[in-house]
Design an enzyme around this catalytic site. Structure first.
Site, PDB file in Angstrom:
ATOM      1  N   SER A   8       0.821  -1.208   0.000  1.00 34.32           N
ATOM      2  CA  SER A   8       0.000   0.000   0.000  1.00 34.32           C
ATOM      3  C   SER A   8       0.852   1.254   0.000  1.00 34.32           C
ATOM      4  CB  SER A   8      -0.972   0.005   1.174  1.00 34.32           C
ATOM      5  OG  SER A   8      -0.275  -0.121   2.381  1.00 34.32           O
ATOM      6  N   TYR A  23       2.291  -3.569  10.717  1.00 31.30           N
ATOM      7  CA  TYR A  23       1.983  -3.245   9.320  1.00 31.30           C
ATOM      8  C   TYR A  23       3.238  -3.406   8.458  1.00 31.30           C
ATOM      9  CZ  TYR A  23       0.442  -0.434   5.323  1.00 31.30           C
ATOM     10  OH  TYR A  23       0.125   0.000   4.069  1.00 31.30           O
TER      11      TYR A  23
END
Length: 116
Positions: A8, A23
């Site tokens: 992302s 993450y």
């Protein structure tokens, strides 16, 4: 044939970011898969590459405060956010025969952000 993974954001994997440890770890795990797949999938003639896009000028950005956007842009050496079609073109290159001898790379499409 190509397997292209998309993170992302490029920065989350390339730089440590406070409060984003898990993450970032998931993004690093995807990169590790791509490296492993180079050997695992070679006999099937499947190439494995990673596209790591940086901040992009998408509709979700329109709702962000101008100062937040300015802070993000200040971290991009090219001085602007990317356009979705720029990221798409990089992914299309990796999926095309033009990259037939390219495997195992991580292509940062982030205006240089992850490199500084």
């Amino acid at each position: 044939m190509t397997v292209a993974l998309s993170f992302s954001t490029a920065r989350s994997r390339a730089k440590g970011t406070p409060a984003f440890g898990v993450y970032g770890a998931t993004k690093a795990a995807l990169r590790s898969f791509a490296r492993t797949w180079i050997s695992d999938l070679k006999d099937r003639h499947i190439r494995s590459n990673v596209v790591s896009p940086g901040p992009s000028d998408t509709p979700i950005v329109d709702g962000q405060p101008a100062d937040a956007i300015a802070r993000i842009v200040s971290t991009i050496p090219m001085g602007r956010m990317g356009e979705p079609d720029e990221i798409a073109k990089a992914a299309l290159f990796l999926a095309s025969d033009d990259s037939s001898f390219v495997t195992g790379i991580e292509l940062f499409v982030d205006g240089g952000r992850a490199q500084v």
